[in-house]
Design a protein around this motif. Structure first.
Motif, PDB file in Angstrom:
ATOM      1  N   SER A  19       0.829  -1.222   0.000  1.00  0.00           N
ATOM      2  CA  SER A  19       0.000   0.000   0.000  1.00  0.00           C
ATOM      3  C   SER A  19       0.856   1.262   0.000  1.00  0.00           C
ATOM      4  O   SER A  19       0.586   2.222  -0.725  1.00  0.00           O
ATOM      5  CB  SER A  19      -0.934   0.010   1.216  1.00  0.00           C
ATOM      6  OG  SER A  19      -1.860  -1.038   1.129  1.00  0.00           O
ATOM      7  N   ARG A  20       1.907   1.247   0.838  1.00  0.00           N
ATOM      8  CA  ARG A  20       2.760   2.437   0.902  1.00  0.00           C
ATOM      9  C   ARG A  20       3.569   2.616  -0.390  1.00  0.00           C
ATOM     10  O   ARG A  20       3.811   3.740  -0.828  1.00  0.00           O
ATOM     11  CB  ARG A  20       3.690   2.361   2.122  1.00  0.00           C
ATOM     12  CG  ARG A  20       2.949   2.615   3.430  1.00  0.00           C
ATOM     13  CD  ARG A  20       3.861   3.162   4.501  1.00  0.00           C
ATOM     14  NE  ARG A  20       4.673   2.120   5.110  1.00  0.00           N
ATOM     15  CZ  ARG A  20       5.469   2.329   6.161  1.00  0.00           C
ATOM     16  NH1 ARG A  20       5.570   3.538   6.696  1.00  0.00           N
ATOM     17  NH2 ARG A  20       6.165   1.343   6.679  1.00  0.00           N
ATOM     18  N   LEU A  23       1.324   4.201  -2.837  1.00  0.00           N
ATOM     19  CA  LEU A  23       1.089   5.600  -2.482  1.00  0.00           C
ATOM     20  C   LEU A  23       2.264   6.471  -2.917  1.00  0.00           C
ATOM     21  O   LEU A  23       2.094   7.476  -3.632  1.00  0.00           O
ATOM     22  CB  LEU A  23       0.882   5.729  -0.967  1.00  0.00           C
ATOM     23  CG  LEU A  23       0.846   7.156  -0.409  1.00  0.00           C
ATOM     24  CD1 LEU A  23      -0.368   7.906  -0.928  1.00  0.00           C
ATOM     25  CD2 LEU A  23       0.854   7.133   1.115  1.00  0.00           C
ATOM     26  N   TYR A  24       3.469   6.093  -2.505  1.00  0.00           N
ATOM     27  CA  TYR A  24       4.647   6.906  -2.811  1.00  0.00           C
ATOM     28  C   TYR A  24       5.078   6.796  -4.268  1.00  0.00           C
ATOM     29  O   TYR A  24       5.780   7.676  -4.779  1.00  0.00           O
ATOM     30  CB  TYR A  24       5.807   6.522  -1.885  1.00  0.00           C
ATOM     31  CG  TYR A  24       5.510   6.776  -0.424  1.00  0.00           C
ATOM     32  CD1 TYR A  24       4.932   7.976  -0.019  1.00  0.00           C
ATOM     33  CD2 TYR A  24       5.786   5.826   0.546  1.00  0.00           C
ATOM     34  CE1 TYR A  24       4.643   8.219   1.319  1.00  0.00           C
ATOM     35  CE2 TYR A  24       5.512   6.052   1.879  1.00  0.00           C
ATOM     36  CZ  TYR A  24       4.936   7.257   2.265  1.00  0.00           C
ATOM     37  OH  TYR A  24       4.651   7.482   3.588  1.00  0.00           O
ATOM     38  N   ASN A  25       4.653   5.743  -4.932  1.00  0.00           N
ATOM     39  CA  ASN A  25       4.988   5.558  -6.339  1.00  0.00           C
ATOM     40  C   ASN A  25       4.405   6.700  -7.187  1.00  0.00           C
ATOM     41  O   ASN A  25       4.964   7.060  -8.225  1.00  0.00           O
ATOM     42  CB  ASN A  25       4.458   4.203  -6.829  1.00  0.00           C
ATOM     43  CG  ASN A  25       5.104   3.764  -8.117  1.00  0.00           C
ATOM     44  OD1 ASN A  25       6.239   4.119  -8.413  1.00  0.00           O
ATOM     45  ND2 ASN A  25       4.383   2.997  -8.902  1.00  0.00           N
ATOM     46  N   PHE A  98      10.832   0.533  -3.628  1.00  0.00           N
ATOM     47  CA  PHE A  98      10.294  -0.703  -3.047  1.00  0.00           C
ATOM     48  C   PHE A  98      11.262  -1.263  -2.003  1.00  0.00           C
ATOM     49  O   PHE A  98      10.836  -1.725  -0.940  1.00  0.00           O
ATOM     50  CB  PHE A  98      10.021  -1.745  -4.131  1.00  0.00           C
ATOM     51  CG  PHE A  98       9.235  -2.920  -3.622  1.00  0.00           C
ATOM     52  CD1 PHE A  98       7.866  -2.816  -3.423  1.00  0.00           C
ATOM     53  CD2 PHE A  98       9.860  -4.117  -3.307  1.00  0.00           C
ATOM     54  CE1 PHE A  98       7.129  -3.890  -2.931  1.00  0.00           C
ATOM     55  CE2 PHE A  98       9.139  -5.193  -2.816  1.00  0.00           C
ATOM     56  CZ  PHE A  98       7.767  -5.082  -2.632  1.00  0.00           C
ATOM     57  N   ASP A  99      12.570  -1.201  -2.291  1.00  0.00           N
ATOM     58  CA  ASP A  99      13.569  -1.629  -1.302  1.00  0.00           C
ATOM     59  C   ASP A  99      13.393  -0.853  -0.002  1.00  0.00           C
ATOM     60  O   ASP A  99      13.384  -1.434   1.091  1.00  0.00           O
ATOM     61  CB  ASP A  99      14.989  -1.363  -1.831  1.00  0.00           C
ATOM     62  CG  ASP A  99      15.470  -2.432  -2.797  1.00  0.00           C
ATOM     63  OD1 ASP A  99      14.795  -3.468  -2.921  1.00  0.00           O
ATOM     64  OD2 ASP A  99      16.522  -2.216  -3.434  1.00  0.00           O
ATOM     65  N   SER A 105       9.724  -1.536   6.855  1.00  0.00           N
ATOM     66  CA  SER A 105       8.765  -2.414   7.557  1.00  0.00           C
ATOM     67  C   SER A 105       9.441  -3.666   8.115  1.00  0.00           C
ATOM     68  O   SER A 105       8.752  -4.586   8.555  1.00  0.00           O
ATOM     69  CB  SER A 105       7.655  -2.833   6.582  1.00  0.00           C
ATOM     70  OG  SER A 105       7.059  -1.711   5.990  1.00  0.00           O
ATOM     71  N   PHE A 106      10.763  -3.689   8.104  1.00  0.00           N
ATOM     72  CA  PHE A 106      11.489  -4.918   8.439  1.00  0.00           C
ATOM     73  C   PHE A 106      11.131  -5.457   9.818  1.00  0.00           C
ATOM     74  O   PHE A 106      10.841  -6.643   9.972  1.00  0.00           O
ATOM     75  CB  PHE A 106      13.001  -4.677   8.349  1.00  0.00           C
ATOM     76  CG  PHE A 106      13.798  -5.933   8.547  1.00  0.00           C
ATOM     77  CD1 PHE A 106      14.108  -6.753   7.469  1.00  0.00           C
ATOM     78  CD2 PHE A 106      14.210  -6.329   9.813  1.00  0.00           C
ATOM     79  CE1 PHE A 106      14.815  -7.934   7.645  1.00  0.00           C
ATOM     80  CE2 PHE A 106      14.922  -7.498  10.003  1.00  0.00           C
ATOM     81  CZ  PHE A 106      15.223  -8.303   8.913  1.00  0.00           C
TER      82      PHE A 106
END
Length: 860
Positions: A19-20, A23-25, A98-99, A105-106
């Motif tokens: 989702s994030r 959003l940031y994409n 994406f990385d 979120s690790f």
């Protein structure tokens, strides 16, 4: 909150990552690129065209031409290439985003029971005196060494790594403004160097991780471990060690010189002292009261001078620093109620870990080069009087008797070639490095392609002839066994060394500890995935047995690459499943290429993975279970499967089209033009490419670019089907369910296959030249998939790792256009082109490699 259920992890992955990212994409449309809005609008349409084209088995050139015919007005060749370059730029940044989102979120995605297993183990020992004693002994003997290597699969330059680090931090807090600014910075920052780096440049780039990640993560883990040990009245023990190859690894890299080694050693020291100085300034800000002024002023000068003064006299001052820090802590505890003593203890822990060297610099050279050096030295006075002229023709047994181990000062009378000069200078320089930074700074010499005991003993003689004394030979000589054949004979070689009087005495001086390196990459290239893993397993069993017979403490050093085809994957599971027949008290492994950024790219991920390896080693030692693969019924099954797999792989390797297929359809021949490494793609320079000369990295990378990952699965399906046909399937399943080691081999093979997609190259099925060869590869892939799903009881690949499976799927989707653009460019390069167009399409193909590898995280 514990995330024990896969559905919970999937929930977090969907909400925290996917989702994030989506959003940031959307912010990418604001990137400062030429015609960015056109690019952002056309890219989704291009992606859809790629998907449809693949379903219809269209050639990449056809589907790209159809796309331009349908959606783009300006269709001249230069405009086509220009737009494809813009697509690549856009996708490269999407991979970075994406990385960063995934890394942010690790901690939410990787909280598990495995993390607390070490503490759980100690809790069990509360009521078990025998277990407590066993744990105490294991901790005393256990160590983990992570060795960073500069293999050419880490494509992000230093500035990009810094942006990723800051971007990850901003995403953690959803700092939208900062994220937007960083993405714009990313848009203006080049993703690659204009010229290839020097070995010192590579070392500096890799040292970014030492300074920004390992410096904190390893110290945090060591601090936590010390606290745990103190709770159970066990003395603190240094468990974590760091190693470093850039600047010391000259095997096949003609650009590494003796001066390089000295420069890198000095650089590591200077970077470390800058870290110390950074921490010390925090101490100075807090400790503003009386009683510690003298120690603070002394340390201020020491840290500053060693961090910033290039002319400072280098010497091992770690004990001096530790004494002064302890004096400060004692005064704080005595006179100031321990105020801020914890801040000083944090720095003390780091100095105890890293001393004056930060990471131990390993030296590596090929045995064939070292034999030449020994031969040269034997021709010089006074050594020429000790050896007969026909020494090189002697048998191995005769050589072992002839080696004299006399200390001598050679009188060099003629000019030496570069390799000989480098070897002799390096032997002398190691002593200099040890005097400046401590013995741990450089104490291992690794002999690649080690084939006989004399390879080790002759190198020891070279040390005695060039400034070293036998009683003060503070060097660990490490044989590296790589090929299937070398692994088979490793036990016999070590038996000869352990029984040799001179070597036996030297080993006693080194605390009775022998380091042995085993190479996964070359053994896979040599014999295929299953045979490589089985050869290393059986070699470890044989080498452990020989070491135990001679009361030698064995430390295996695993040369693991990123992908499963080069020993990567879920490595901690391998160590947890060794069994008592394999020495496992000292875990040592290389961390290379993308594995550094993907598993150790942040303090959180590095701490997690370091802890996993420590837990795996100690818990495996406590359990001390027999490895069920050594039971006859299991051993026979795996042995037969390995041989069947090996035969299938060798048949494929021997196909005349094998290397030609890889050269024409993958970017293999272009890898040497990628400006990411000082290291050549193959070992011997020359026009004709030979498989034996090809480095495993380029070999595995090329198959992964093709989305076929042949080294990670080929022959496995054939081996499993053969056992089914023989009526042994029930036993194979039993072995799989009983053996954690075999299960890990299977899981990692499945991971390789999950990153393969033969649909992309399905158009080759009708190719006159390569059609039959492609069908053979595809048939083995489908057979392996069918048999592995049957073995695991799953319906889809990686069914038991849903989050990892989804992560791979998202990444593969992002870079699908890159794969097709690469095929398009390579196809164009087969034609008759002008020099200008040749360069344009080469550049286009090369640029796609970066994004594909970075998205795979452990593809190369």
């Amino acid at each position: 909150m514990q995330l024990n259920q896969p559905s919970q992890r999937e929930y977090y992955f969907n909400n925290e990552v996917i989702s994030r990212f989506e959003l940031y994409n959307s912010l990418f449309l604001t990137l400062p690129f030429y015609k960015i809005k056109d690019t952002g609008t056309l890219l989704p349409l291009f992606f859809k065209s790629c998907e449809e084209g693949i379903k219809n088995h269209e050639m990449p050139s056809e589907l790209i031409e159809k796309f331009f015919e349908k959606y783009v007005h300006d269709k001249d060749e230069n405009s086509v290439v220009d737009l494809l370059f813009r697509f690549i730029q856009y996708i490269e940044r999407q991979v970075v985003l994406f990385d960063a989102v995934e890394d942010a979120s690790f901690t939410k995605l990787n909280i598990s029971d495995e993390q607390s297993s070490l503490r759980a183990l100690f809790l069990k020992a509360n009521d078990d005196a025998n277990l407590h004693e066993k744990i105490d002994k294991l901790v005393e003997e256990f160590s983990l060494r992570l060795v960073l290597t500069a293999h050419p699969t880490q494509f992000y330059p230093g500035p990009v790594l810094g942006i990723i680090n800051d971007l990850t931090a901003a995403i953690k807090t959803n700092d939208f403004t900062t994220i937007n600014q960083l993405l714009q910075q990313l848009g203006k920052t080049p993703f690659f160097n204009k010229k290839s780096p020097t070995p010192v440049d590579e070392a500096l780039s890799l040292a970014w991780y030492l300074e920004n990640v390992f410096y904190f993560a390893a110290a945090n883990i060591q601090t936590g471990l010390n606290q745990l040990l103190s709770e159970y009245h066990i003395d603190p023990k240094k468990v974590i060690e760091l190693g470093f190859w850039p600047g010391g690894d000259r095997d096949g890299n003609p650009n590494v010189k003796a001066q390089t080694t000295l420069e890198v050693s000095k650089m590591l020291r200077q970077i470390l002292f800058r870290c110390y100085y950074r921490d010390f300034r925090n101490i100075k800000r807090r400790i503003t009261f009386r009683g510690v002024e003298d120690s603070l002023n002394l340390l201020q000068e020491v840290f500053y001078e060693n961090a910033f003064n290039n002319a400072v006299e280098e010497k091992d001052i770690s004990d001096y620093i530790i004494k002064n820090l302890n004096d400060i802590i004692d005064t704080l505890n005595k006179d100031h109620d321990g105020l801020f003593a914890n801040v000083v203890q944090d720095l003390l822990r780091k100095v105890e870990l890293y001393r004056c060297h930060f990471a131990s610099l390993d030296i590596r050279q090929d045995s064939r080069v070292l034999r030449s050096v020994h031969q040269y030295c034997r021709s010089q006075k006074p050594i020429n009087s000790l050896y007969s002229e026909n020494y090189d023709e002697l048998s191995e047994e005769e050589k072992l008797k002839a080696i004299s181990f006399r200390t001598a000062k050679i009188i060099y009378t003629d000019e030496q070639d570069n390799l000989i000069k480098d070897a002799l200078q390096t032997i002398s320089e190691i002593k200099d490095i040890q005097q400046k930074n401590g013995e741990e700074a450089c104490h291992r010499f690794i002999i690649s392609n080690c084939q006989q005991a004399s390879d080790i003993l002759q190198l020891m003689e070279l040390f005695l002839w060039n400034g070293w004394e036998a009683e003060d030979l503070t060097i660990d000589f490490v044989p590296l066994f790589e090929t299937v054949n070398d692994l088979t004979g490793a036990g016999e070689i070590m038996e000869k060394l352990y029984t040799h009087p001179f070597y036996k005495k030297h080993l006693a001086l080194r605390g009775g500890k022998q380091h042995i390196m085993l190479g996964f990459s070359d053994s896979t290239k040599d014999g295929g995935y299953l045979m490589a893993n089985w050869s290393i397993f059986t070699a470890k069993v044989a080498l452990t047995k020989v070491a135990e017979e001679h009361n030698v403490q064995l430390a295996f050093f695993d040369g693991r690459g990123g992908p499963p085809a080069r020993g990567g994957g879920k490595t901690h599971r391998f160590y947890a499943s060794m069994g008592k027949e394999i020495a496992n008290k000292n875990i040592q492994l290389t961390v290379q290429g993308q594995t550094i950024s993907s598993q150790y790219g942040s303090v959180d991920s590095a701490a997690f993975n370091i802890e996993q390896l420590i837990n795996a080693g100690i818990s495996s030692g406590v359990k001390g279970k027999h490895n069920v693969l050594l039971d006859k019924e299991n051993f026979d099954i795996l042995d037969k499967m390995a041989k069947d797999s090996y035969n299938a792989y060798i048949d494929l390797r021997n196909d005349p089209l094998f290397l030609e297929y890889l050269e024409k359809l993958s970017p293999l021949s272009l890898l040497s033009k990628i400006t990411i490494s000082s290291r050549p793609v193959k070992r011997n320079s020359g026009d004709k490419l030979k498989l034996d000369d090809l480095r495993a990295i380029g070999f595995v990378t090329s198959w992964s670019q093709l989305k076929q990952n042949v080294p990670g699965f080929y022959g496995v399906g054939t081996a499993l089907k053969a056992q089914e046909d023989l009526g042994n399937w029930e036993q194979v399943q039993k072995t799989y369910h009983q053996s954690g080691y075999f299960k890990t081999i299977v899981d990692n093979c499945i991971m390789s296959m999950s990153k393969s997609d033969f649909e992309i190259t399905a158009y080759l099925a009708n190719n006159k030249e390569f059609g039959a060869f492609w069908k053979q590869l595809h048939a083995e892939f489908e057979l392996s998939k069918k048999m592995l799903l049957k073995l695991t009881g799953h319906e889809t690949l990686m069914e038991n790792y849903p989050v990892e499976k989804k992560s791979i799927a998202v990444r593969e989707k992002i870079i699908l256009p890159l794969v097709l653009i690469q095929h398009f460019a390579l196809d164009k390069l087969q034609g008759d082109l002008s020099e200008e167009k040749q360069q344009a399409y080469e550049k286009l193909a090369i640029r796609t490699v970066y994004g594909i590898v970075n998205a795979g995280r452990n593809l190369a």
